[in-house]
Design a protein around this motif. Structure first.
Motif, mmCIF file in Angstrom:
data_model
loop_
_atom_site.group_PDB
_atom_site.id
_atom_site.type_symbol
_atom_site.label_atom_id
_atom_site.label_comp_id
_atom_site.label_asym_id
_atom_site.label_seq_id
_atom_site.Cartn_x
_atom_site.Cartn_y
_atom_site.Cartn_z
ATOM 1 N N ALA A 64 36.490 3.981 23.540
ATOM 2 C CA ALA A 64 36.515 3.059 22.387
ATOM 3 C C ALA A 64 35.527 3.533 21.319
ATOM 4 C CB ALA A 64 36.175 1.646 22.850
ATOM 5 N N LEU A 65 34.346 3.955 21.761
ATOM 6 C CA LEU A 65 33.312 4.371 20.796
ATOM 7 C C LEU A 65 33.712 5.661 20.078
ATOM 8 C CD1 LEU A 65 30.214 3.434 22.963
ATOM 9 C CD2 LEU A 65 30.813 2.423 20.749
ATOM 10 N N LEU A 109 24.120 8.374 24.160
ATOM 11 C CA LEU A 109 24.585 7.315 23.258
ATOM 12 C C LEU A 109 24.720 7.822 21.826
ATOM 13 C CD1 LEU A 109 25.207 4.266 23.841
ATOM 14 C CD2 LEU A 109 24.059 5.442 25.693
ATOM 15 N N GLU A 110 23.775 8.670 21.412
ATOM 16 C CA GLU A 110 23.809 9.238 20.068
ATOM 17 C C GLU A 110 25.067 10.107 19.913
ATOM 18 O OE1 GLU A 110 21.331 9.135 22.117
ATOM 19 O OE2 GLU A 110 19.489 8.536 21.117
ATOM 20 N N ARG A 111 25.347 10.881 20.961
ATOM 21 C CA ARG A 111 26.500 11.791 20.943
ATOM 22 C C ARG A 111 27.814 10.994 20.836
ATOM 23 N NH1 ARG A 111 27.480 16.256 25.735
ATOM 24 N NH2 ARG A 111 29.737 16.418 25.480
ATOM 25 N N ILE A 112 27.914 9.890 21.559
ATOM 26 C CA ILE A 112 29.180 9.142 21.560
ATOM 27 C C ILE A 112 29.334 8.315 20.288
ATOM 28 C CG2 ILE A 112 30.519 7.363 22.749
ATOM 29 C CD1 ILE A 112 29.123 8.121 25.285
ATOM 30 N N THR A 113 28.237 7.708 19.840
ATOM 31 C CA THR A 113 28.363 6.795 18.703
ATOM 32 C C THR A 113 28.189 7.501 17.366
ATOM 33 O OG1 THR A 113 25.997 6.310 18.742
ATOM 34 C CG2 THR A 113 27.439 4.839 20.025
ATOM 35 N N GLY A 114 27.528 8.678 17.366
ATOM 36 C CA GLY A 114 27.229 9.351 16.112
ATOM 37 C C GLY A 114 26.055 8.723 15.379
#
Ligand SMILES: Cc1cc2nc3c(=O)[nH]c(=O)nc-3n(C[C@H](O)[C@H](O)[C@H](O)COP(=O)(O)OP(=O)(O)OC[C@H]3O[C@@H](n4cnc5c(N)ncnc54)[C@H](O)[C@@H]3O)c2cc1C
Length: 371
Positions: free
Chosen positions: A34-35, A67-72
């Motif tokens: 989803a992210l 988290l940074e990698r998935i959400t940008g």
């Protein structure tokens, strides 16, 4: 997104590629997908059958900056940062859920069980147990090892196969384990018939401070297939459900305690005995699935719905992350919806098959040894 409706506002988007997605299953693979999809401008509705998706005990290796990698997002904007290293399933799930809740183009609907999915030339849909039909441009199955969506992708090969053993899992608090030497690394222990994986974990608050840490353990056991069958946990070659703490007979708890005293050294023995005493043990029969396909038209599968390896590979979570990234990349790069999902399949199928097959040697020899 409402049933059979489209969002009214959305970021600039290639009109031939999907603008809306349904994801069936809001556990780790569903949340990560989803992210990543939301970053391409796709509006996502997650459909999750339970409001409590917790899986006690499993521990996962978290990459730095996940988290940074998935959400940008930069670290300062990640709603609930996650430290790298070994983390509990709950810690990872909590951090992903916080990122989902902060995302305006992702909607999570709980208590929604999908019975079937379908598609035509213009859209794809999910039919729920409440007989609601929810439509979007694409449907992604992130519904785990007993996937319903997989039946639409591979009707000739829909089920994962029981690998011939169970994993008993628990977590114990440091305060319950008297030990002078706290383990620093993952430990592999046991004899030919019993393999134990032990892992030091931070405390529930994420702290590694002495006094608040925890020990997780996963005990591979191929001697209790009779119990799995008599409880209906395994039926034929299909895994139906885990044995939850209350469903494990007292006699089995007593046998496990006696075996743990004999087989395993401190502090793992104490961690197991503490979990048994608190009746905080889950038995998960292990299944495996080697995929032949990952997509069919407007429908695709990710995570354990797509590939089920033995946890001995330690890679199910990382592969779910790669699926989430690959499907978003395919949607950004491809002209049309069906091209995008076919390109996702091409990008991931070899790695997904290799992953599962890499664990099958262990499974076969481990299950055979105690048969
Ligand atoms: C015992 C065990 C230990 C593991 N240890 C490791 C490890 O050490 N390292 C590692 O990398 N991986 C490990 N894994 C694998 C890892 O946990 C998974 O690969 C990863 O979490 C991805 O799971 P998932 O989200 O695809 O599926 P799941 O976690 O199974 O989630 C599926 C979700 O879909 C929902 N759902 C199912 N059907 C429907 C439906 N019809 N309608 C609506 N919702 C539905 C479920 O409620 C659930 O929330 C382990 C797995 C197990 C079982």
């Amino acid at each position: 997104m409402r049933a059979d409706s489209r969002p009214t506002t959305r970021p600039a988007h290639n009109p031939s590629s999907p603008a809306t997605a349904l994801i069936v299953g809001a556990s780790l693979a569903g949340l990560m997908t989803a992210l990543t999809l939301s970053r391409t401008g796709v509006h996502v509705t997650l459909l999750e059958r339970s409001d409590e998706t917790g899986r006690t005990g499993a521990a996962l290796h978290v990459q730095d900056g996940l988290l940074e990698r998935i959400t940008g997002l930069p670290t300062s904007q990640v709603p609930q940062p996650l430290a790298p290293g070994i983390q509990t399933w709950f810690a990872v799930h909590g951090a992903l859920r916080a990122a989902i809740e902060a995302n305006p183009i992702i909607e999570l609907r709980q208590n929604t069980t999908v019975r079937k999915v379908g598609q035509d030339a213009h859209s794809a849909w999910a039919l729920t147990s409440e007989r609601q039909r929810i439509t979007a441009d694409i449907v992604i199955g992130a519904d785990g090892h007993r996937s319903t969506v997989r039946r639409h992708i591979a009707p000739e090969h829909p089920d994962a196969t029981f690998a011939g053993y169970v994993i008993w899992i628990g977590i114990a608090d440091e305060s319950a384990i008297r030990t002078r030497r706290w383990p620093q690394d993952v430990a592999f222990l046991g004899d030919n018939d019993n393999t134990l994986l032990g892992y030091p974990l931070p405390g529930a608050n994420g702290s590694h401070a002495p006094g608040s840490r925890r020990l997780g353990w996963a005990w591979y056991d191929s001697s209790r297939n009779g119990l799995l069958r008599s409880t209906g946990s395994v039926n034929g070659s299909v895994v139906r459900h885990s044995l939850m703490p209350a469903g494990i007979p007292n006699a089995t708890y007593r046998e496990l305690a006696a075996q743990a005293r004999e087989l395993f050294p401190s502090p793992w023995k104490e961690a197991i005995l503490d979990s048994i005493e608190r009746r905080a043990v889950i038995g998960t029969p292990i299944a495996e699935y080697v995929p032949a396909r990952l997509a069919n038209g407007r429908v695709a599968i990710v995570g354990d719905a797509a590939h089920v390896p033995t946890p001995m590979t330690g890679s199910g979570f990382a592969e779910s992350l790669y699926d989430a990234e690959a499907i978003a990349n395919a949607i950004s790069d491809s002209g049309t919806t069906t091209n995008a999902l076919l390109n996702y399949e091409s990008a991931r199928i070899r790695s997904a098959r290799n992953l599962v097959q890499s664990g099958q040697g262990f499974s076969r020899s481990f299950a055979r040894r105690a048969a």
